[in-house]
Each structure stands twice: as structure tokens, then as C-alpha cells.
Enzyme design. Structure first.
Site, PDB file in Angstrom:
ATOM      1  N   LYS A  55       0.842  -1.195   0.000  1.00 39.73           N
ATOM      2  CA  LYS A  55       0.000   0.000   0.000  1.00 39.73           C
ATOM      3  C   LYS A  55       0.878   1.246   0.000  1.00 39.73           C
ATOM      4  O   LYS A  55       0.626   2.200  -0.746  1.00 39.73           O
ATOM      5  CB  LYS A  55      -0.949  -0.021   1.206  1.00 39.73           C
ATOM      6  CG  LYS A  55      -2.089  -1.020   1.025  1.00 39.73           C
ATOM      7  CD  LYS A  55      -2.878  -1.281   2.308  1.00 39.73           C
ATOM      8  CE  LYS A  55      -3.922  -2.381   2.051  1.00 39.73           C
ATOM      9  NZ  LYS A  55      -4.608  -2.833   3.261  1.00 39.73           N
ATOM     10  N   GLN A  99      -4.825  -1.519   9.320  1.00 40.33           N
ATOM     11  CA  GLN A  99      -4.832  -2.865   8.750  1.00 40.33           C
ATOM     12  C   GLN A  99      -5.508  -3.850   9.704  1.00 40.33           C
ATOM     13  O   GLN A  99      -5.205  -3.880  10.896  1.00 40.33           O
ATOM     14  CB  GLN A  99      -3.377  -3.294   8.454  1.00 40.33           C
ATOM     15  CG  GLN A  99      -3.238  -4.606   7.716  1.00 40.33           C
ATOM     16  CD  GLN A  99      -3.757  -4.568   6.278  1.00 40.33           C
ATOM     17  OE1 GLN A  99      -3.796  -3.522   5.648  1.00 40.33           O
ATOM     18  NE2 GLN A  99      -4.182  -5.705   5.779  1.00 40.33           N
ATOM     19  N   ASP A 122     -11.006   3.172   3.834  1.00 44.63           N
ATOM     20  CA  ASP A 122     -11.493   1.788   3.754  1.00 44.63           C
ATOM     21  C   ASP A 122     -13.021   1.744   3.591  1.00 44.63           C
ATOM     22  O   ASP A 122     -13.573   0.707   3.217  1.00 44.63           O
ATOM     23  CB  ASP A 122     -11.167   1.048   5.066  1.00 44.63           C
ATOM     24  CG  ASP A 122      -9.983   0.103   4.931  1.00 44.63           C
ATOM     25  OD1 ASP A 122      -9.760  -0.414   3.815  1.00 44.63           O
ATOM     26  OD2 ASP A 122      -9.304  -0.134   5.947  1.00 44.63           O
TER      27      ASP A 122
HETATM   28  N1  GUN Z   1      -7.234  -6.685   5.859  1.00 42.34           N
HETATM   29  C1  GUN Z   1      -7.571  -7.407   4.765  1.00 42.34           C
HETATM   30  N2  GUN Z   1      -8.212  -6.636   3.866  1.00 42.34           N
HETATM   31  C2  GUN Z   1      -8.261  -5.397   4.392  1.00 42.34           C
HETATM   32  C3  GUN Z   1      -8.787  -4.154   3.931  1.00 42.34           C
HETATM   33  O1  GUN Z   1      -9.355  -4.031   2.851  1.00 42.34           O
HETATM   34  N3  GUN Z   1      -8.626  -3.108   4.768  1.00 42.34           N
HETATM   35  C4  GUN Z   1      -8.019  -3.225   5.979  1.00 42.34           C
HETATM   36  N4  GUN Z   1      -7.931  -2.144   6.737  1.00 42.34           N
HETATM   37  N5  GUN Z   1      -7.530  -4.348   6.438  1.00 42.34           N
HETATM   38  C5  GUN Z   1      -7.652  -5.429   5.643  1.00 42.34           C
END
Ligand code: GUN
Length: 300
Positions: A55, A99, A122
């Protein structure tokens, strides 16, 4: 027998990121605005570390600022909430992502609700979920947004299509269903308690599988010519011990029946981070009162 068109999410995501980067450069030139994304990781889960690194890398590649916050596994909920409060206040940070999963001691709902709604890239905050449900200016969760882009690129107007979403998570299934409804599909949400699951799937012109069960969707569950979007990323063992990634759909069988299908890997996966960057760009523009640029196919 004809075989399905393979929907190349990797290539689509590459084009989308280039388009986002061009808009970031324009924002910088015209408004001296550089979108900033903060990604917070608590602990050392290896898969999460890979996601967080990617990311940050892709945000920088698109010309954004990336603030990676790695907190020890011993971090308390109060410490994490305090960190989020700082990021909420920081004008250089336009998007905040914590995350998941978090260590068991920390309540993910409390954390998600602490993120400023306008910075919730998100789209997990209940207010954003509600805005999506009522058709407002929500931040839309990245994975369903990526799925919708692939569907619209493939099909054009989705109006009147029968769509089945397999899975009812807050991250994928529910927002996916809301987006498809917004596109005028006739939407069914199926899940582990659904009766006659195969029969439900067979009615669908659009099938989105997001359950996390390797190869659950069989070839004969698919309506001939349907568009199949496979959100599953499941690691299954192989004799060499390395394992390999497979989706929720039995791809080898489904590709003989579907009209179009996303592969795993290389389908939905690459779209998720591209849509995170898109949400960060959108958040930055909204926070500054600037028009949100059209990037990639117009889906919202
Ligand atoms: N863990 C797995 N997929 C995601 C996501 O799309 N966002 C976040 N914050 N954590 C994740």
C-alpha cells in the site's frame, strides 16, 4: 465449447493507477495538494506486513505521501486510539487505514469508529456504510469498488441484471450488494445458511463470490454466459510445501461455462489497492472542497 473471457484485473489496475497518478500530478501543479495516506499496522502478522508495504509503495508510485505507522503487538487500544486521533488532526493525512485483523485485545469496531469519516478510505465506518446504503457521498470499501469497476468495464449498464453476492461481510458482501443495487441490479445475498445455494447461483447473470472457501463454487453452479467475479484469495497446500493461491470459484470448471471470469491471482486482488489510492484521491479533493476528478470508468 467456448471458454470465458478472462477479466484482467492486473492490467486494469495498472491503467487505473496511471490515471490516478496523472490526477495527483495535476492536483500538485494546480493546487499544491499532495494526497497523503496513513497506513497503521499493529503487530507483525506476515501477510499484513506485505499488504502494508505494498500500500505504501503504490501510494508513493502514484505521487502520494505515505505515512506508515508500525506499532508493536503490545500496543493497547487506548494507544492506538490516541494515534488515530493525531492522524485525524493532521492536515497532511487525507486517508487513514488501520490494517485488519487487529490483535484480539483491541476492539476493531472501536478503532474503525474513531477514524474521521472523511478520512476513512477503507469505507468501514458505520456512517460511510450508511451513506452507501442511502445513496450518499460515501467512501466505498475498496474491494467491492474494484469489483464494480471490472463489472462495468465488461458489461456496461448493469440495470436489470440478476446479481448474486455470495458472502455477507461488512468488508465485501454487504457493500457489494449495496453497489449492485445502486446500479439497478436485482440483488440476492447468499451465505452459509442459504438453502439451495447452487440453484440460487445458477439464476445469476452476475456472480460475486466472497466467502473465503477454496473452490466452493462449482462449474455447474454457474449460469452459462454469466460474469463471475472471484474475490477469494485462499492459500492451499501443494506437494512442494509452498502452497498456491486459489479463489472461491473452481476456475478450471467455471471457465468452461461463464461468459467472463476473474482469475486468482490477477483478478480482483490488484484492484483493491488501486481503489484505495482512488479513495485517498477522492478524500483529499473532498476535504479541500475541490471537484473529485473522473478517474478510470465512472462508477459512482
Ligand atoms: N485486511 C484485509 N483486507 C483489508 C482491507 O481491505 N482493509 C483493511 N484495513 N484491512 C484489511
Amino acid at each position: 465449447m467456448t471458454t470465458a473471457t478472462i477479466i484482467d484485473g492486473k492490467q486494469f489496475a495498472t491503467r487505473l493507477r496511471a490515471s490516478i497518478a496523472a490526477q495527483v500530478a495535476r492536483l500538485q501543479a494546480e493546487h499544491e495538494l499532495t494526497p497523503g495516506l496513513a497506513v497503521v499496522l499493529v503487530g507483525e502478522d506476515p501477510a499484513s506486513q506485505v499488504y502494508v508495504r505494498n500500500k505504501g509503495l503504490q501510494a508513493r508510485e502514484a505521487g502520494m505521501r505515505s505515512f506508515e505507522q508500525r506499532l508493536p503487538a503490545t500496543t493497547t487500544q487506548a494507544e492506538l486510539l490516541a494515534r488515530i486521533a493525531e492522524l485525524n488532526q493532521d492536515p497532511a493525512v487525507n486517508g487513514i487505514l488501520v490494517q485488519l485483523p487487529l490483535p484480539a485485545r483491541i476492539d476493531p469496531e472501536a478503532v474503525i469508529e474513531a477514524i474521521a469519516v472523511s478520512k476513512d478510505v477503507d469505507g468501514f465506518h458505520p456512517l460511510n456504510a450508511g451513506l452507501l446504503a442511502v445513496g450518499g457521498a460515501a467512501m466505498v470499501p475498496c474491494t467491492p469498488l474494484g469489483c464494480l469497476m471490472l463489472l462495468k468495464d465488461r458489461i456496461g449498464s448493469l440495470a436489470g441484471q440478476r446479481a448474486l453476492v455470495l458472502g455477507r461481510s461488512n468488508i465485501v458482501g454487504k457493500p457489494m450488494a449495496a453497489l449492485l443495487l445502486r446500479e439497478h441490479c436485482t440483488v440476492t445475498i447468499a451465505h452459509s445458511r442459504t438453502r439451495d445455494l447452487a440453484e440460487e447461483c445458477r439464476r445469476a447473470d452476475i456472480l460475486v463470490a466472497a466467502v473465503g472457501k477454496p473452490h466452493m463454487v462449482q462449474g455447474d453452479w454457474i449460469k452459462p454466459g454469466a460474469t463471475v467475479i472471484d474475490v477469494g484469495i485462499n492459500r492451499v497446500p501443494t506437494p512442494d510445501g509452498k502452497g498456491r493461491l486459489v479463489g472461491d470459484v473452481d476456475f478450471a470448471a467455471a471457465v468452461q461455462v461463464a461468459g467472463a471470469i476473474t482469475p486468482v491471482p490477477g483478478g480482483v486482488g490488484p484492484m483493491t489497492i488501486a481503489c484505495l489510492l482512488l479513495n485517498t484521491l477522492t478524500a483529499a479533493c473532498r476535504q479541500q472542497g475541490l471537484p473529485v476528478p473522473e478517474v478510470g470508468p465512472a462508477v459512482l
